[in-house]
Design an enzyme around this catalytic site. Structure first.
Site, PDB file in Angstrom:
ATOM      1  CG  HIS A   1     -18.626  -6.246  24.442  1.00 38.33           C
ATOM      2  ND1 HIS A   1     -19.230  -7.477  24.581  1.00 38.33           N
ATOM      3  CD2 HIS A   1     -19.557  -5.438  23.870  1.00 38.33           C
ATOM      4  CE1 HIS A   1     -20.466  -7.421  24.104  1.00 38.33           C
ATOM      5  NE2 HIS A   1     -20.685  -6.195  23.668  1.00 38.33           N
TER       6      HIS A   1
ATOM      7  CD  GLU B   1     -16.773  -9.632  25.957  1.00 38.58           C
ATOM      8  OE1 GLU B   1     -17.739  -9.594  25.169  1.00 38.58           O
ATOM      9  OE2 GLU B   1     -16.692  -8.903  26.978  1.00 38.58           O
TER      10      GLU B   1
ATOM     11  CB  CYS C   1     -23.262  -6.372  25.955  1.00 38.28           C
ATOM     12  SG  CYS C   1     -23.981  -5.496  24.539  1.00 38.28           S
TER      13      CYS C   1
END
Length: 226
Positions: A199, A201, A86
């Site tokens: 993302h 994660e 990002c």
């Protein structure tokens, strides 16, 4: 133990999730403040998401001028994996560590949603645990995530992820931010620096609605061990 540096800038806000995902994958994350530097003893580097310096000028522009980017560049030249997610991708693009640039989304609006990605390459340090053309589900959350490259056919070999539908179809219907060719993840020519807007994660455990992102970190840790 694989040591992974998680870089922090003013405005970074995805560092804790990133470190947690690295731990889940068996790595040893350590936060590094951008002014402190000292990356020589790390096996890999991650620049997480956020809004560094409030996204003034444009997203990632100020952070890309930090001296630690020269250290990160040296890590990349040494062949160590560097991941930017990002805002991290925006910083890598501003520092010209990956091809292309990021601009405002189509519609000029912040987008926060779950998306499907098609895996285009499985020979990078970040994607060895995926299958080519596999479809994974991860979230996005950005306002300046529209990827642009003037002649996208020149970077076909650099593309790692594209927006797609649940069946892997790449079309504008699934290209929420208007990126050229649906591209949302690219590597440098050597393949060891990955920038991606989604993302992983935030999709590292089934409790988060998807664990498809965990394999990216498992790939990274395993690659460093080898």
């Amino acid at each position: 133990m694989v040591r992974v540096a998680v870089i922090r800038f003013p405005g970074t806000n995805c560092d804790l999730e990133m470190a947690w995902a690295v731990k889940l994958a068996g790595g040893d994350p350590e936060f590094v403040w951008h002014e402190d530097g000292g990356l020589d003893d790390f096996d890999a580097v991650i620049i997480p998401g956020g809004f560094t310096y409030g996204d003034y000028i444009r997203a990632g522009a100020i952070a890309a001028l930090s001296p630690i980017l020269e250290e990160i560049r040296e890590c990349a030249e040494d062949g160590r994996p560097v991941l930017g997610v990002c805002n991290g991708m925006q910083i890598l693009a501003e520092a010209e560590l990956i091809p292309g640039t990021l601009t405002v989304n189509v519609g000029n609006r912040f987008i926060c949603d779950w998306v499907y990605l098609r895996v285009e390459r499985t020979d990078t340090p970040f994607t060895t645990k995926y299958q080519e053309d596999e479809v994974i589900r991860v979230p996005i959350a950005h306002a300046e995530g529209r990827y642009y490259y003037e002649n996208p056919e020149e970077i076909e070999d650099n593309v790692v992820f594209r927006f797609c539908g649940p069946d892997g179809d790449v079309s504008e219907e699934y290209n929420l931010n208007g990126s050229v060719g649906g591209i949302t993840g690219v590597v440098n020519d050597d393949g060891n620096v990955l920038g991606m807007m989604p993302h992983p994660e935030r999709a590292a455990h089934r409790l988060l609605n998807s664990d498809d992102g965990l394999r990216l970190f498992e790939s990274l840790v395993e690659w460093c061990r080898s």
